[in-house]
Design a protein around this motif. Structure first.
Motif, mmCIF file in Angstrom:
data_model
loop_
_atom_site.group_PDB
_atom_site.id
_atom_site.type_symbol
_atom_site.label_atom_id
_atom_site.label_comp_id
_atom_site.label_asym_id
_atom_site.label_seq_id
_atom_site.Cartn_x
_atom_site.Cartn_y
_atom_site.Cartn_z
ATOM 1 N N GLY A 58 -122.615 -103.988 16.454
ATOM 2 C CA GLY A 58 -122.584 -103.697 17.886
ATOM 3 C C GLY A 58 -121.368 -104.264 18.572
ATOM 4 N N ALA A 59 -120.718 -105.239 17.946
ATOM 5 C CA ALA A 59 -119.484 -105.789 18.514
ATOM 6 C C ALA A 59 -118.326 -104.855 18.194
ATOM 7 N N THR A 60 -117.270 -104.921 18.972
ATOM 8 C CA THR A 60 -116.084 -104.122 18.680
ATOM 9 C C THR A 60 -115.438 -104.606 17.393
ATOM 10 N N TYR A 102 -121.537 -111.395 22.320
ATOM 11 C CA TYR A 102 -122.766 -110.586 22.333
ATOM 12 C C TYR A 102 -123.029 -110.030 23.735
ATOM 13 N N LEU A 103 -122.900 -110.875 24.745
ATOM 14 C CA LEU A 103 -123.178 -110.444 26.121
ATOM 15 C C LEU A 103 -122.175 -109.392 26.576
ATOM 16 N N TYR A 104 -120.925 -109.535 26.186
ATOM 17 C CA TYR A 104 -119.914 -108.585 26.646
ATOM 18 C C TYR A 104 -119.922 -107.293 25.825
ATOM 19 N N ASP A 105 -119.859 -107.428 24.511
ATOM 20 C CA ASP A 105 -119.719 -106.247 23.649
ATOM 21 C C ASP A 105 -121.022 -105.483 23.468
ATOM 22 N N VAL A 106 -122.081 -106.203 23.161
ATOM 23 C CA VAL A 106 -123.331 -105.552 22.786
ATOM 24 C C VAL A 106 -124.187 -105.203 24.009
#
Length: 894
Positions: A58-60, A102-106
């Motif tokens: 889920g992360a870039t 996690y908070l930003y990407d996912v």
């Protein structure tokens, strides 16, 4: 409120959310833990654990590369002595970055409403968030590495914006410190961008197909020294006063000086001697991330800190952008009423940091010691508190003597209630203790514990001098051994060498100083590693009651006897026992010749590597579906842990070069090769294309990349090349030469973790510790052997090691366990083992060769060796060293 029974001692261990500390009895863990933690943290820990376990799905791609590099790749860094040592980030630092990403990407968090989804308490509302932009708060105990978290987050934002087309992050950074002292500390790490390269922050070029080091182009601007030549790639390091919005910020009743609030603002110039308007410069940028160090100051929307940041965000909005992220790091993200900032997304509490020896252990005097001193009836401040001051000096003296052996200087910290008494205590210390004459540094702070900052005149000169003294006080070159201050400094004066704190006042709620902040000034460790260190805390009953309130945070305060005749509470020091008059150090000394290495690696032979002659089992080339080809996961060949992930983009374009680069870097790191990347890359490319699958394959094919991610292929490539390179490059010199010698009595003192030890009579060392219980048993045996002149544990500090080729074919070092001196100029090197491994025969073969070489090169001393396994030792129970040699001779020769 004790820690969970399974909580690990290693700060590198991955912490399961189920065993983290929380402020209640263990029986309430299942029912109440979520409600007693910072409201977002409990649920986020579980989500981030799943994110981590998935291999960061889920992360870039950029975020995955960075996370894998930082936390899964091995990092060998050069040391001052010319050797290398493995570097590893603390789990607390790792979890902070994983949570942010996690908070930003996912999750795609944009504001407070997205964060509120993780509330476990049911009490978080939008009104508790003052900001309208993306803001994360990371809570980490003092001394646990907040600056490293800032550097990682900065690099992540930079590369994310650079490599990800839709990134909303930034390549300009405003790094804010609350005062000049903190600014100096952060600048020391950021100067020359050193923290990014001294630590493994920036990835090697070629990792996952990017030129990370070449692309990391940033300019550091300090305070008013601003020369912006590019609108991207800037770090502005400043204290908050440089970015105040001037007239835009109304005065507040909470300001240190409330005259402007009640009487109106005076028509004066700037509050600093700023040569440039940094506030206007950062407001003119198109992209910006803010990082706040010691960010507990931002606790009220009425204060200038908050309003300055709000103003920057509004300026960005007017240009169609926004503040990309505000990241606050602090040990105490708490409001004046004690409530924690609701934006807290990661938490490494002080109790966990103490348990894992990341910071010092606070130690208080026991009841018997406290009963010996009291406040005297006197109007003179130093007479009233003489008992406390004297006890502080006694405890400091004991610590000073122990740490001096290790070339470290212990610092005493004394705090008073006003500047007059501060000066009186300083004069008392210098007048009553000869060793403190000229060694007392006085710091006058404001009423809230912060250091006053001035912009002009004599006050500015004094501040500059204070900054210099602050930066140097831990060094032996500094004359200061004692700090006397009004209140405890809230932050900034992060002295590593504080061993004793004396408090001569109680704190009031009005001061807004927390017990964590009070202890925080003495928590930073002096020594690297997991050695236990201590800070002794002494003071009036009111002060001790204040300090003991830290127990509500789960901290267990150790108590011990203090005063004359008691032992110092310091790390265990191993040193040459010069103070023992019963020992003849020269007679007990053992001299060990140092030979030039017999095995070495010939890097020039790497060109001769022939991929066609490698011995391995070919891997079956499998067909994978289009969906299976999209996510390519590489796992560690020994642990099975995911180390590297490649996700193909929507166009299905595969880049085989990043995969070959991954194999090349892995082989080089495992073999500790320092050069030859280009040669090895080409060899591995040919091997994979023409040899690995017993057929020629298309490297551009996604199916080939998917095959390469299978464990069989990964293991074959890495192991085949390691074996071939070792066979080709590991060479043995045909002769030996003595290049130096080691005398045990020249070993420098060193610290070890607190453990069982023996006080020997037949060793130059004051203590013998063992890596196992059997080693202590064997040391006791040597101590009691009448035919042993002396013996010593071969500590790492002795530097006696032998190079050898291990079972995997790698060159490594072997440290024998004991050195034994016998009559008639005989020295025996002893290896003890509780359990054999594959390397034991190879070590013994190398040790035998070393003895033979030494005995040929010199005839003054006969060197021999013996191998002692625990089972046989206990079975045959030798009574003397001669018995040991006779009984284990056959085994040795075998």
């Amino acid at each position: 409120m004790a820690l969970h029974k399974d909580f690990p001692h290693s700060p590198h261990a991955i912490l399961d959310p189920a065993i983290r500390w929380f402020p209640a009895d263990e029986a309430l863990r299942e029912t109440s833990m979520d409600k007693l933690m910072p409201p977002l943290v409990s649920q986020l820990r579980r989500k981030v654990k799943a994110f981590r376990d998935s291999g960061y799905v889920g992360a870039t791609r950029t975020s995955q590369s960075l996370l894998n590099w930082w936390f899964k790749e091995p990092h060998l860094l050069p040391q001052a002595d010319g050797t290398t040592a493995e570097f590893q980030y603390f789990f607390a630092q790792r979890e902070a970055l994983e949570t942010i990403i996690y908070l930003y990407d996912v999750v795609g968090v944009k504001d407070k409403f997205d964060l509120m989804r993780f509330d476990s308490s049911g009490s978080v509302s939008a009104s508790l968030f003052d900001e309208t932009w993306r803001r994360f708060v990371v809570k980490m105990a003092t001394g646990s590495g907040k600056t490293k978290v800032m550097s990682l987050a900065l690099a992540w934002s930079f590369f994310h914006k650079l490599y990800e087309a839709d990134s909303e992050l930034a390549r300009n950074f405003l790094v804010i410190a609350p005062n000049i002292i903190v600014l100096d500390r952060v600048y020391k790490d950021f100067q020359g961008l050193r923290i990014f390269f001294d630590d493994p922050v920036i990835l090697d070029n070629g990792f996952d197909g990017q030129n990370w080091r070449d692309d990391f182009q940033l300019t550091l601007h300090l305070q008013d020294d601003v020369r912006v030549t590019h609108r991207i790639g800037n770090i502005f390091l400043t204290n908050i006063h440089r970015v105040y919005a001037g007239e835009d910020i109304p005065p507040s009743p909470d300001d240190d000086n409330t005259m402007d609030y009640f009487l109106g603002k005076r028509p004066s110039g700037a509050t600093t001697d700023s040569k440039v308007d940094l506030g206007m410069i950062v407001r003119d940028l198109d992209e910006l991330m803010i990082l706040n160090d010691e960010a507990h100051h931002i606790h009220d929307a009425r204060l200038a800190w908050f309003q300055s940041i709000q103003d920057i965000h509004h300026r960005l909005l007017q240009k169609g952008g926004s503040l990309s992220l505000q990241l606050d790091v602090t040990a105490t993200p708490k409001h004046n009423n004690g409530a924690i900032f609701v934006q807290t997304v990661a938490d490494y509490p002080l109790v966990e940091a103490i348990w894992q020896n990341v910071v010092k252990h606070p130690v208080l005097p026991d009841a018997a010691s406290r009963a010996k001193f009291c406040e005297r009836q006197s109007s003179k401040y130093t007479e009233k508190y003489a008992d406390y001051i004297d006890l502080g000096v006694i405890e400091w003296r004991k610590a000073y003597e122990e740490h001096r052996k290790l070339n470290k200087k212990a610092i005493l910290f004394v705090m008073t209630d006003d500047t007059k008494n501060c000066d009186e205590v300083a004069a008392y210390l210098e007048g009553h203790y000869p060793e403190l004459k000229g060694a007392v540094l006085v710091i006058h702070t404001k009423n809230n514990g912060e250091i006053s900052e001035a912009s002009t005149g004599k006050a500015k000169e004094e501040l500059e001098q204070l900054r210099k003294q602050a930066n140097e006080i831990d060094t032996l070159a500094s004359p200061y051994k004692v700090i006397v201050s009004v209140l405890m400094l809230k932050e900034g004066w992060d002295v590593r060498n504080v061993t004793t704190i004396v408090g001569l006042r109680a704190y009031s709620a009005k001061s807004n100083i927390l017990p964590e902040q009070t202890l925080g000034r003495g928590l930073r460790k002096m020594y690297v590693g997991c050695v236990e260190e201590y800070v002794s805390v002494i003071g009036t009953d009111a002060f001790m009651e204040f300090v003991e309130s830290i127990q509500a945070e789960g901290v267990v305060l150790e108590r011990k006897a203090m005063g004359k005749g008691t032992e110092p509470k310091t790390p265990l020091v191993i040193e040459i026992d010069h103070n023992n008059t019963q020992k003849n150090i020269e007679a007990l000394d053992i001299e060990i010749p140092v030979l030039a290495p017999r095995v070495y690696r010939a890097y020039k032979h790497l060109n001769d590597l022939n991929t066609g002659t490698m011995i391995f089992q070919p891997v079956v080339y499998q067909p994978f579906s289009e969906e299976e080809q999209r996510e390519i996961i590489f796992k560690d060949i020994t642990t099975g842990e995911i180390t590297h992930t490649t996700v193909l983009d929507t166009a299905g374009i595969a880049d085989y070069r990043s995969v070959i680069g991954y194999f090349t870097q892995t082989v080089m790191k495992e073999l500790r090769l320092v050069s030859g990347y280009d040669v090895l890359y080409g060899k591995i490319k040919i091997f994979i294309r023409d040899v690995l699958f017993a057929q020629t394959v298309d490297l551009q094919s996604p199916n080939t990349l998917r095959n390469l991610s299978e464990l069989a292929a990964t293991k074959t490539v890495i192991e085949a090349f390691k074996k071939a390179i070792n066979a080709l490059t590991v060479q043995t010199r045909g002769d030996a030469a003595i290049r130096d010698s080691i005398k045990l009595r020249q070993t420098r003192p060193f610290v070890v973790k607190d453990q069982g030890y023996l006080m020997p009579k037949k060793s130059v060392f004051n203590r013998v510790i063992g890596d196992s219980h059997f080693e202590l048993e064997f040391a006791s045996f040597l101590e009691n052997c009448s035919d042993v002149v002396s013996f010593a544990k071969n500590y790492l500090a002795v530097h006696f090691k032998l190079d050898y080729v291990n079972a995997a074919g790698d060159i490594t070092n072997y440290y024998p366990d004991f050195l034994v001196k016998l009559p008639s100029n005989r020295v025996v090197v002893v290896e003890t083992k509780g359990q054999q491994d594959l390397d034991v025969p190879l070590k013994m073969q190398r040790l035998r060769q070393w003895c033979e070489d030494i005995n040929v090169l010199q005839a003054n001393v006969n060197y021999d060796y013996i191998y002692v396994d625990e089972l046989a030792f206990k079975q045959y129970a030798p009574k003397s060293f001669a018995d040991l040699l006779a009984g284990f001779r056959e085994y040795k020769n075998g």
